[in-house]
Scaffold this motif. Structure first.
Motif, mmCIF file in Angstrom:
data_model
loop_
_atom_site.group_PDB
_atom_site.id
_atom_site.type_symbol
_atom_site.label_atom_id
_atom_site.label_comp_id
_atom_site.label_asym_id
_atom_site.label_seq_id
_atom_site.Cartn_x
_atom_site.Cartn_y
_atom_site.Cartn_z
ATOM 1 N N ILE A 125 0.865 -1.187 0.000
ATOM 2 C CA ILE A 125 0.000 0.000 0.000
ATOM 3 C C ILE A 125 0.896 1.229 0.000
ATOM 4 O O ILE A 125 1.622 1.479 0.957
ATOM 5 N N ARG A 126 0.847 1.971 -1.068
ATOM 6 C CA ARG A 126 1.712 3.144 -1.228
ATOM 7 C C ARG A 126 0.883 4.419 -1.100
ATOM 8 O O ARG A 126 -0.084 4.610 -1.835
ATOM 9 N N LEU A 127 1.274 5.249 -0.168
ATOM 10 C CA LEU A 127 0.516 6.461 0.112
ATOM 11 C C LEU A 127 1.071 7.661 -0.638
ATOM 12 O O LEU A 127 2.282 7.841 -0.717
ATOM 13 N N LYS A 128 0.164 8.459 -1.177
ATOM 14 C CA LYS A 128 0.503 9.761 -1.764
ATOM 15 C C LYS A 128 -0.262 10.818 -0.992
ATOM 16 O O LYS A 128 -1.477 10.714 -0.820
ATOM 17 N N LEU A 129 0.447 11.831 -0.522
ATOM 18 C CA LEU A 129 -0.148 12.851 0.337
ATOM 19 C C LEU A 129 -0.371 14.137 -0.447
ATOM 20 O O LEU A 129 0.540 14.644 -1.102
ATOM 21 N N PHE A 130 -1.600 14.662 -0.359
ATOM 22 C CA PHE A 130 -1.945 15.911 -1.030
ATOM 23 C C PHE A 130 -2.438 16.908 0.011
ATOM 24 O O PHE A 130 -3.356 16.615 0.784
ATOM 25 N N GLU A 131 -1.835 18.074 0.033
ATOM 26 C CA GLU A 131 -2.212 19.129 0.970
ATOM 27 C C GLU A 131 -3.246 20.034 0.310
ATOM 28 O O GLU A 131 -3.010 20.586 -0.760
ATOM 29 N N ARG A 132 -4.405 20.166 0.953
ATOM 30 C CA ARG A 132 -5.474 21.016 0.431
ATOM 31 C C ARG A 132 -6.068 21.843 1.556
ATOM 32 O O ARG A 132 -6.013 21.468 2.728
ATOM 33 N N GLN A 133 -6.690 22.958 1.181
ATOM 34 C CA GLN A 133 -7.330 23.810 2.157
ATOM 35 C C GLN A 133 -8.748 23.330 2.448
ATOM 36 O O GLN A 133 -9.305 22.485 1.748
ATOM 37 N N LEU A 134 -9.344 23.889 3.495
ATOM 38 C CA LEU A 134 -10.627 23.442 4.008
ATOM 39 C C LEU A 134 -11.719 23.307 2.940
ATOM 40 O O LEU A 134 -12.405 22.293 2.895
ATOM 41 N N PRO A 135 -11.909 24.288 2.054
ATOM 42 C CA PRO A 135 -13.015 24.167 1.104
ATOM 43 C C PRO A 135 -12.828 23.081 0.052
ATOM 44 O O PRO A 135 -13.791 22.672 -0.587
ATOM 45 N N THR A 136 -11.606 22.608 -0.169
ATOM 46 C CA THR A 136 -11.361 21.704 -1.294
ATOM 47 C C THR A 136 -10.925 20.292 -0.892
ATOM 48 O O THR A 136 -10.753 19.446 -1.761
ATOM 49 N N VAL A 137 -10.769 20.042 0.401
ATOM 50 C CA VAL A 137 -10.328 18.708 0.831
ATOM 51 C C VAL A 137 -11.314 17.635 0.368
ATOM 52 O O VAL A 137 -10.935 16.635 -0.244
ATOM 53 N N LEU A 138 -12.590 17.838 0.647
ATOM 54 C CA LEU A 138 -13.577 16.819 0.324
ATOM 55 C C LEU A 138 -13.784 16.680 -1.182
ATOM 56 O O LEU A 138 -13.900 15.562 -1.694
ATOM 57 N N GLU A 139 -13.808 17.823 -1.874
ATOM 58 C CA GLU A 139 -13.994 17.769 -3.323
ATOM 59 C C GLU A 139 -12.874 16.991 -4.005
ATOM 60 O O GLU A 139 -13.116 16.215 -4.938
ATOM 61 N N THR A 140 -11.650 17.192 -3.540
ATOM 62 C CA THR A 140 -10.515 16.486 -4.125
ATOM 63 C C THR A 140 -10.618 14.992 -3.865
ATOM 64 O O THR A 140 -10.342 14.167 -4.745
ATOM 65 N N ALA A 141 -11.054 14.621 -2.668
ATOM 66 C CA ALA A 141 -11.123 13.206 -2.303
ATOM 67 C C ALA A 141 -12.143 12.442 -3.124
ATOM 68 O O ALA A 141 -11.906 11.288 -3.503
ATOM 69 N N ILE A 142 -13.274 13.053 -3.442
ATOM 70 C CA ILE A 142 -14.304 12.327 -4.188
ATOM 71 C C ILE A 142 -14.019 12.281 -5.679
ATOM 72 O O ILE A 142 -14.602 11.471 -6.401
ATOM 73 N N SER A 143 -13.104 13.126 -6.137
ATOM 74 C CA SER A 143 -12.854 13.204 -7.575
ATOM 75 C C SER A 143 -11.801 12.220 -8.055
ATOM 76 O O SER A 143 -11.618 12.052 -9.259
ATOM 77 N N GLU A 144 -11.088 11.579 -7.139
ATOM 78 C CA GLU A 144 -10.004 10.672 -7.507
ATOM 79 C C GLU A 144 -10.245 9.282 -6.921
ATOM 80 O O GLU A 144 -10.755 9.152 -5.811
ATOM 81 N N PRO A 145 -9.884 8.216 -7.650
ATOM 82 C CA PRO A 145 -10.033 6.862 -7.097
ATOM 83 C C PRO A 145 -9.045 6.612 -5.961
ATOM 84 O O PRO A 145 -7.996 7.245 -5.894
ATOM 85 N N HIS A 146 -9.393 5.688 -5.089
ATOM 86 C CA HIS A 146 -8.543 5.315 -3.951
ATOM 87 C C HIS A 146 -8.107 6.538 -3.145
ATOM 88 O O HIS A 146 -6.937 6.693 -2.802
ATOM 89 N N SER A 147 -9.064 7.411 -2.848
ATOM 90 C CA SER A 147 -8.752 8.637 -2.112
ATOM 91 C C SER A 147 -9.442 8.639 -0.752
ATOM 92 O O SER A 147 -10.584 8.196 -0.611
ATOM 93 N N ILE A 148 -8.729 9.162 0.233
ATOM 94 C CA ILE A 148 -9.232 9.299 1.598
ATOM 95 C C ILE A 148 -8.962 10.725 2.046
ATOM 96 O O ILE A 148 -7.855 11.236 1.847
ATOM 97 N N ALA A 149 -9.957 11.376 2.632
ATOM 98 C CA ALA A 149 -9.794 12.751 3.105
ATOM 99 C C ALA A 149 -9.722 12.782 4.627
ATOM 100 O O ALA A 149 -10.375 11.987 5.305
ATOM 101 N N ILE A 150 -8.912 13.694 5.143
ATOM 102 C CA ILE A 150 -8.878 13.963 6.592
ATOM 103 C C ILE A 150 -9.107 15.458 6.779
ATOM 104 O O ILE A 150 -8.340 16.278 6.271
ATOM 105 N N SER A 151 -10.169 15.793 7.490
ATOM 106 C CA SER A 151 -10.496 17.201 7.695
ATOM 107 C C SER A 151 -11.142 17.345 9.067
ATOM 108 O O SER A 151 -11.015 16.465 9.909
ATOM 109 N N HIS A 152 -11.845 18.455 9.302
ATOM 110 C CA HIS A 152 -12.542 18.619 10.572
ATOM 111 C C HIS A 152 -13.871 19.323 10.367
ATOM 112 O O HIS A 152 -14.089 20.020 9.374
ATOM 113 N N TYR A 153 -14.776 19.103 11.314
ATOM 114 C CA TYR A 153 -16.064 19.793 11.334
ATOM 115 C C TYR A 153 -16.335 20.288 12.745
ATOM 116 O O TYR A 153 -15.678 19.872 13.709
#
Length: 319
Positions: A125-153
Motif C-alpha cells: 500500500i503506497r501512500l501519496k499525500l496531497f495538501e489542500r485547504q478546508l473548502p477543497t479537501v472533500l472535493e478532491t477526495a471524491i474526484s479521484e479513485p482510492h482517495s481518503i480525506a482527513i479534515s474537521h467539522y
C-alpha cells in the motif's frame, strides 16, 4: 439484538437525538424510532427517556449502551484482524496507491509517522499525500479513485459534512475532538496572563497565506475561523506553516494552530511555542476521515492505521 441495531442505538445515545442520529446513519428517523421500540419490546424495558430536548439512556439503557460498545469494539478488532490476514494472503498482488488528502496542519504535523508505519507493515500500500485547504479537501477526495480525506467539522458544519458524504456515497469516521488555540513564544510577556478578545487588538497575527482568499467562503465562516483575523491589529501572511511557527517562536507575534494535532510539533515539544489563555475564545472542531461506503481492502487497512494513530491524540488532555 443485531450488530446493526447496536450501532443505531449507540449513535442515538451519542447524538442525544434520534433526528441527529438519522442524519449521521443515513437512516430515516421513523425507521430508527421503530428499531428502538422493537428493541425495548425484545429486552422488556425502556432504553431511552424522551423529552423536548432529545433523548438520554435510562439506567438499564446505559448498561445496554456500555455492553454494545464492548461488543462493537470486539467485532471491529476481529474485522481488522481478518483484513490483515487477507492482505498477507495476497502477497503476490500488485501494489495499490492510496491518495490521502488533508489539511496543511495535518500533513505537516502527523502524516510522516503514518507513512512510515504503512511502509513498514503494509509495503504493497503506497501512500501519496496531497495538501489542500478546508473548502477543497472533500472535493478532491471524491474526484479521484482510492482517495481518503482527513479534515474537521464543528457543530455547525457536521450536518453539512454528513450530507455531503451521503450524496457522494462516502462515509464519515470521527477521530477526535480538538480546539484552535493561539500560540506565542515562551519569551512573550503575555504568556501566563489571562487575556481577552479586546487585548488581541494590540497584537499581530501570523496567518496561512493560502487561507486568506478562501476565508470568506461558507466553509470557513461556518467553521468559526473566518473572523479571527479581525481581532488583531495586523496580520502577516506566510505560505509555509514551518515559517509561521518559527517566526512566532522567535518574535512577539502570535499564530493560530490546533492544540492536539500539533502536540508533536518540534517548537511545542521544545516549549518554544506555548498556548495562550484567552477568555471567550473557543473554537472547537472534530477531526474525521472521509472514505468510500464500499472501500477496497487497501483502503480499509489505511483507514484502520489512521484511526489507530489518531486515537493516541484523542487521549491527550485539552489543557
Amino acid at each position: 439484538m443485531k450488530l446493526e441495531e447496536m450501532r443505531y442505538f449507540v449513535e442515538i445515545v451519542k447524538s442525544g437525538s434520534i433526528n441527529q442520529a438519522s442524519k449521521i446513519l443515513y437512516v430515516a428517523q421513523p425507521a430508527l424510532s421503530r428499531t428502538i421500540a422493537s428493541l425495548e419490546r425484545e429486552l422488556g424495558f425502556p432504553l431511552l427517556e424522551r423529552s423536548k430536548h432529545g433523548v438520554v439512556p435510562t439506567t438499564e439503557g446505559k448498561t445496554v449502551y456500555d455492553d454494545c460498545l464492548k461488543i462493537l469494539s470486539l467485532y471491529d478488532n476481529c474485522e481488522r484482524h481478518w483484513e490483515t490476514l487477507a492482505y498477507h494472503k495476497q502477497e503476490n498482488a500488485e501494489p495499490v496507491t492510496i491518495q490521502i488528502v488533508a489539511l496543511p496542519m495535518i500533513c505537516n504535523n502527523t502524516m510522516n509517522q503514518v507513512m512510515v508505519e504503512m511502509a513498514k507493515n503494509y509495503p504493497r500500500i503506497r501512500l501519496k499525500l496531497f495538501e489542500r485547504q478546508l473548502p477543497t479537501v472533500l472535493e478532491t477526495a471524491i474526484s479521484e479513485p482510492h482517495s481518503i480525506a482527513i479534515s474537521h467539522y464543528n457543530k455547525a458544519t457536521k450536518p453539512i459534512v454528513y450530507a455531503y458524504a451521503k450524496k457522494h456515497n462516502m462515509q464519515v469516521l470521527p477521530l477526535f475532538d480538538d480546539e484552535y488555540r493561539l500560540f506565542a513564544s515562551k519569551d512573550n510577556p503575555i504568556v501566563g496572563r489571562i487575556l481577552n478578545k479586546e487585548t488581541l487588538s494590540e497584537h499581530t497575527l501570523i496567518d496561512y497565506a493560502q487561507q486568506e482568499e478562501e476565508r470568506q467562503q461558507a466553509s470557513f465562516k461556518e467553521a468559526g475561523i473566518s473572523s479571527i483575523t479581525a481581532l488583531f491589529k495586523n496580520v502577516i501572511y506566510l505560505s509555509n506553516r514551518y515559517d509561521m511557527e518559527e517566526l512566532a517562536a522567535s518574535s512577539p507575534l502570535l499564530t493560530l494552530s490546533a492544540f492536539r494535532m500539533t502536540q508533536e510539533n518540534p517548537n511545542r515539544k521544545n516549549h518554544r511555542l506555548v498556548p495562550l489563555s484567552i477568555e471567550d475564545f473557543y473554537v472547537p472542531m472534530t477531526y474525521f476521515i472521509l472514505y468510500k461506503q464500499n472501500p477496497t481492502l487497501e483502503e480499509k487497512i489505511t483507514v484502520n492505521v489512521l484511526q489507530d494513530f489518531y486515537m493516541d491524540l484523542a487521549r491527550l488532555p485539552l489543557t
